[in-house]
Design a protein around this motif. Structure first.
Motif, PDB file in Angstrom:
ATOM      1  N   PRO A   1       0.828  -1.215   0.000  1.00 47.20           N
ATOM      2  CA  PRO A   1       0.000   0.000   0.000  1.00 47.20           C
ATOM      3  C   PRO A   1       0.855   1.255   0.000  1.00 47.20           C
ATOM      4  CG  PRO A   1      -0.858  -1.580   1.565  1.00 47.20           C
ATOM      5  CD  PRO A   1       0.449  -2.132   1.079  1.00 47.20           C
ATOM      6  N   GLY A   2       0.553   2.162  -0.919  1.00 50.41           N
ATOM      7  CA  GLY A   2       1.265   3.424  -0.994  1.00 50.41           C
ATOM      8  C   GLY A   2       2.618   3.351  -1.661  1.00 50.41           C
ATOM      9  N   LYS A   3       2.974   2.180  -2.189  1.00 41.51           N
ATOM     10  CA  LYS A   3       4.271   2.019  -2.837  1.00 41.51           C
ATOM     11  C   LYS A   3       4.089   1.596  -4.287  1.00 41.51           C
ATOM     12  CE  LYS A   3       6.941   0.883   1.292  1.00 41.51           C
ATOM     13  NZ  LYS A   3       7.936  -0.056   1.888  1.00 41.51           N
ATOM     14  N   GLU A   4       5.164   1.783  -5.060  1.00 42.49           N
ATOM     15  CA  GLU A   4       5.120   1.380  -6.462  1.00 42.49           C
ATOM     16  C   GLU A   4       5.251  -0.136  -6.575  1.00 42.49           C
ATOM     17  OE1 GLU A   4       7.016   5.372  -8.582  1.00 42.49           O
ATOM     18  OE2 GLU A   4       8.039   3.433  -8.743  1.00 42.49           O
ATOM     19  N   ARG A   5       4.787  -0.643  -7.723  1.00 41.88           N
ATOM     20  CA  ARG A   5       4.933  -2.061  -7.972  1.00 41.88           C
ATOM     21  C   ARG A   5       6.415  -2.401  -8.076  1.00 41.88           C
ATOM     22  NH1 ARG A   5       0.675  -5.043 -11.763  1.00 41.88           N
ATOM     23  NH2 ARG A   5      -0.569  -3.961 -10.205  1.00 41.88           N
ATOM     24  N   GLU A   6       6.822  -3.482  -7.430  1.00 40.90           N
ATOM     25  CA  GLU A   6       8.212  -3.869  -7.324  1.00 40.90           C
ATOM     26  C   GLU A   6       8.418  -5.256  -7.917  1.00 40.90           C
ATOM     27  OE1 GLU A   6      11.441  -4.575  -3.671  1.00 40.90           O
ATOM     28  OE2 GLU A   6       9.291  -4.742  -3.298  1.00 40.90           O
TER      29      GLU A   6
ATOM     30  N   CYS B   1      10.481 -10.939 -24.752  1.00 49.04           N
ATOM     31  CA  CYS B   1      11.255 -10.038 -23.894  1.00 49.04           C
ATOM     32  C   CYS B   1      12.731 -10.391 -23.977  1.00 49.04           C
ATOM     33  CB  CYS B   1      10.753 -10.093 -22.453  1.00 49.04           C
ATOM     34  SG  CYS B   1      11.428 -11.436 -21.489  1.00 49.04           S
ATOM     35  N   TYR B   2      13.556  -9.480 -23.492  1.00 53.95           N
ATOM     36  CA  TYR B   2      14.972  -9.719 -23.292  1.00 53.95           C
ATOM     37  C   TYR B   2      15.202  -9.829 -21.794  1.00 53.95           C
ATOM     38  CZ  TYR B   2      15.297  -8.182 -28.095  1.00 53.95           C
ATOM     39  OH  TYR B   2      15.136  -8.065 -29.439  1.00 53.95           O
ATOM     40  N   TYR B   3      16.126 -10.632 -21.341  1.00 50.18           N
ATOM     41  CA  TYR B   3      16.274 -10.918 -19.912  1.00 50.18           C
ATOM     42  C   TYR B   3      16.570  -9.653 -19.123  1.00 50.18           C
ATOM     43  CZ  TYR B   3      21.392 -10.598 -20.000  1.00 50.18           C
ATOM     44  OH  TYR B   3      22.668 -10.142 -20.126  1.00 50.18           O
ATOM     45  N   TRP B   4      17.224  -8.661 -19.768  1.00 47.86           N
ATOM     46  CA  TRP B   4      17.555  -7.447 -19.025  1.00 47.86           C
ATOM     47  C   TRP B   4      16.334  -6.575 -18.801  1.00 47.86           C
ATOM     48  CZ3 TRP B   4      19.702  -8.486 -23.854  1.00 47.86           C
ATOM     49  CH2 TRP B   4      19.215  -7.725 -24.920  1.00 47.86           C
ATOM     50  N   ARG B   5      15.217  -6.972 -19.371  1.00 46.40           N
ATOM     51  CA  ARG B   5      13.976  -6.233 -19.134  1.00 46.40           C
ATOM     52  C   ARG B   5      13.021  -7.011 -18.236  1.00 46.40           C
ATOM     53  NH1 ARG B   5      12.549  -1.823 -21.693  1.00 46.40           N
ATOM     54  NH2 ARG B   5      10.336  -2.385 -21.555  1.00 46.40           N
ATOM     55  N   LEU B   6      13.497  -8.044 -17.593  1.00 51.03           N
ATOM     56  CA  LEU B   6      12.644  -8.842 -16.718  1.00 51.03           C
ATOM     57  C   LEU B   6      11.986  -7.997 -15.628  1.00 51.03           C
ATOM     58  CD1 LEU B   6      14.431 -12.233 -15.935  1.00 51.03           C
ATOM     59  CD2 LEU B   6      12.147 -11.916 -16.887  1.00 51.03           C
ATOM     60  N   SER B   7      12.710  -7.036 -15.104  1.00 56.42           N
ATOM     61  CA  SER B   7      12.213  -6.267 -13.969  1.00 56.42           C
ATOM     62  C   SER B   7      11.334  -5.082 -14.358  1.00 56.42           C
ATOM     63  CB  SER B   7      13.390  -5.761 -13.130  1.00 56.42           C
ATOM     64  OG  SER B   7      14.180  -4.873 -13.895  1.00 56.42           O
ATOM     65  N   VAL B   8      11.095  -4.894 -15.648  1.00 51.46           N
ATOM     66  CA  VAL B   8      10.352  -3.729 -16.124  1.00 51.46           C
ATOM     67  C   VAL B   8       8.889  -4.096 -16.341  1.00 51.46           C
ATOM     68  CG1 VAL B   8      10.171  -2.003 -17.934  1.00 51.46           C
ATOM     69  CG2 VAL B   8      12.426  -2.878 -17.251  1.00 51.46           C
ATOM     70  N   PRO B   9       7.970  -3.472 -15.615  1.00 49.54           N
ATOM     71  CA  PRO B   9       6.548  -3.851 -15.737  1.00 49.54           C
ATOM     72  C   PRO B   9       5.996  -3.765 -17.161  1.00 49.54           C
ATOM     73  CG  PRO B   9       6.877  -2.543 -13.774  1.00 49.54           C
ATOM     74  CD  PRO B   9       8.167  -2.510 -14.517  1.00 49.54           C
ATOM     75  N   SER B  10       6.464  -2.789 -17.944  1.00 51.28           N
ATOM     76  CA  SER B  10       5.934  -2.616 -19.297  1.00 51.28           C
ATOM     77  C   SER B  10       6.335  -3.750 -20.229  1.00 51.28           C
ATOM     78  CB  SER B  10       6.381  -1.281 -19.883  1.00 51.28           C
ATOM     79  OG  SER B  10       7.785  -1.228 -19.970  1.00 51.28           O
ATOM     80  N   THR B  11       7.252  -4.616 -19.799  1.00 47.12           N
ATOM     81  CA  THR B  11       7.630  -5.793 -20.587  1.00 47.12           C
ATOM     82  C   THR B  11       6.479  -6.771 -20.725  1.00 47.12           C
ATOM     83  OG1 THR B  11       9.962  -5.652 -19.950  1.00 47.12           O
ATOM     84  CG2 THR B  11       9.150  -7.840 -20.558  1.00 47.12           C
ATOM     85  N   TYR B  12       5.599  -6.784 -19.748  1.00 39.06           N
ATOM     86  CA  TYR B  12       4.617  -7.856 -19.616  1.00 39.06           C
ATOM     87  C   TYR B  12       3.273  -7.509 -20.241  1.00 39.06           C
ATOM     88  CZ  TYR B  12       8.249  -9.654 -16.740  1.00 39.06           C
ATOM     89  OH  TYR B  12       9.464 -10.107 -16.322  1.00 39.06           O
ATOM     90  N   ASN B  13       2.721  -8.517 -20.915  1.00 35.15           N
ATOM     91  CA  ASN B  13       1.436  -8.364 -21.594  1.00 35.15           C
ATOM     92  C   ASN B  13       0.256  -8.820 -20.731  1.00 35.15           C
ATOM     93  OD1 ASN B  13       3.636  -9.459 -23.771  1.00 35.15           O
ATOM     94  ND2 ASN B  13       2.416  -7.768 -24.577  1.00 35.15           N
ATOM     95  N   TYR B  14       0.528  -9.716 -19.788  1.00 32.82           N
ATOM     96  CA  TYR B  14      -0.558 -10.325 -19.027  1.00 32.82           C
ATOM     97  C   TYR B  14      -0.220 -10.303 -17.532  1.00 32.82           C
ATOM     98  CZ  TYR B  14      -0.991 -12.146 -23.742  1.00 32.82           C
ATOM     99  OH  TYR B  14      -1.063 -12.247 -25.103  1.00 32.82           O
TER     100      TYR B  14
END
Length: 125
Positions: A41-46, A101-114
């Protein structure tokens, strides 16, 4: 239509363990990047942990050595084994899957479609 359904959340005391599951339909885990994220709560998605297309596993520093991500391709299910839980692990946990995706983008939320709907984890001290 792709659906991701998480389960396994709950309330535990510090030091305890939980195993989260994410069952997929309309999507094949073995071919793409998949991850677990969390949001307090109150924090960004991590970003918490992910599996790249190579099968390599990656973890956020905050959970390294305590959490283990894995997948069962036969069941098309993603898991997150969480041990030595701390109060700061309290959050809603989400699984996420990407078409490409590329592995270096694993941590980026916009990488994911679902994304799944989330499962709550609460750790008390």
């Amino acid at each position: 239509q792709v659906q991701l359904v998480e389960s396994g959340g709950g309330s535990v005391q510090a030091g305890g363990s939980l195993r989260l599951s994410c069952a997929a339909s309309g999507y094949t885990y073995s071919r793409n990047c998949i991850s677990w994220f969390r949001q307090a709560p109150g924090k960004e998605r991590e970003w918490v942990a992910g599996i790249a297309t190579s099968g390599g596993t990656y973890y956020a520093d905050s959970v390294k050595g305590r959490f283990t991500i894995s997948q069962d391709n036969a069941k098309n299910t993603l898991y997150l084994q969480m041990d030595s839980l701390k109060p700061e692990d309290t959050a809603m946990y989400y699984c996420a899957a990407a078409n490409t995706c590329y592995y270096w983008r694993l941590s980026v939320p916009s990488t994911y479609n679902y994304w799944g709907q989330g499962t709550q984890v609460t750790v008390s001290s």
